[in-house]
Design an enzyme around this catalytic site. Sequence first.
Site, short mmCIF file in Angstrom:
data_model
loop_
_atom_site.label_atom_id
_atom_site.label_comp_id
_atom_site.label_asym_id
_atom_site.label_seq_id
_atom_site.Cartn_x
_atom_site.Cartn_y
_atom_site.Cartn_z
N ARG A 146 79.88 47.65 22.58
CA ARG A 146 80.48 47.90 23.88
C ARG A 146 81.99 47.93 23.67
NH1 ARG A 146 76.23 49.31 25.25
NH2 ARG A 146 74.91 48.58 26.95
N GLU B 291 84.86 54.00 30.39
CA GLU B 291 83.96 55.14 30.12
C GLU B 291 83.66 55.89 31.40
OE1 GLU B 291 80.51 53.81 27.94
OE2 GLU B 291 81.73 52.96 26.34
N HIS C 57 79.63 57.60 23.97
CA HIS C 57 78.60 56.56 24.16
C HIS C 57 77.20 57.21 24.10
CE1 HIS C 57 77.52 52.47 26.14
NE2 HIS C 57 76.61 52.85 25.27
C1 DGY Z 1 72.19 50.58 25.42
O1 DGY Z 1 70.99 50.82 25.44
O2 DGY Z 1 72.66 49.47 25.68
C2 DGY Z 1 73.07 51.74 25.13
O3 DGY Z 1 74.33 51.36 24.71
C3 DGY Z 1 73.20 52.59 26.37
O4 DGY Z 1 73.87 51.87 27.36
#
Ligand code: DGY
Length: 323
Positions: free
Chosen positions: A238, A267, A286
């Site tokens: 993240r 994001e 992402h």
């Molecule tokens: C997750 O599955 O956590 C991916 O990063 C998509 O948000």
Amino acid sequence: MKTKVFVAKSIPLEVKEYLGQYCDYRIWDSEEAVPRELLMEEVRDIDGLLATSSDKIDEELLRKAPRLKVVSNIAVGYNNFNLEAMKARKVIGTNTPFVLDETVADLVFGLILSSARRICELDRYVKEGKWLKRIDESLFGLDVHHTTLGIIGMGRIGEKIAQRAKLGFSMDVLYYNRTRKSEVENSLGIEYSEMDELLKKADFVVLMTPLTPQTKKMIGERELNLMKRTAIFINASRGETVDEGALLQALQEKKILAAALDVYEQEPVDTQSPLLQLSNVVMMPHIGSATAKTRFDMAMRGARNLVLALSGEVPPNLVEELK
Ligand code: DGY
């Protein structure tokens, strides 16, 4: 009477058909994040919410949703859950582990390879008509094989990355995790390291930890200063696990060689972000889990978790903290 559900993102037709057998659902059928005000309206009469990890489930939302029993994330991450508030309201939360582990590990390896071998940068070089003579050392990259990979966060995805590194690229793998994983150390031949040591030794540092109050900005100026000047930093966890300002500075001042990022503090990433100007950064939107098959499996798993929870069963992917 069927239970009422709100779906906060578009999902495949087959998943809609599955949900429709068990629930009356309304859907935000878009890839834009659902606006907060709309979400607050939609939760007023629902029993279940099929959410993404950008939909904040906090006290304010829970107050507006007196009937809500379950929030099922279509994501493995659940940093959008206020766990204390959910516990207090007895709202359960689920996520979608397992189905995406290999897919995210593939992307991480793509990031390692594209930053080390400058694949995106050199793709532009060729397409922009700059390849007019024999290549020279200004275009050379770094080896990935037989180097040292440091993985911060040895969960299921970390294991899959380590497996690829050991078996496919003959890398030495160091890892740092809250708890040691002796079984994984033995089965994969990887080594536990304290974080500072890992940062000092690794040629590639991969951050793959969930976002929690403890991991927020865990990589900042001090940590980046410990890394080798020739090292490459990869983040597929993240954005908020990293101090993005410190990372930008480290890249601009060449304190580290390069970075490859799938996630950002904001994001979609700010179109004015100075990161966009740097040739030593590979940036993805992402997209770690985004293959057609995996995204389908995640949506179906999210829907199944929701339906099971609403029918009073314990869903298989109840998040640890809410068990
Ligand atoms: C997750 O599955 O956590 C991916 O990063 C998509 O948000």
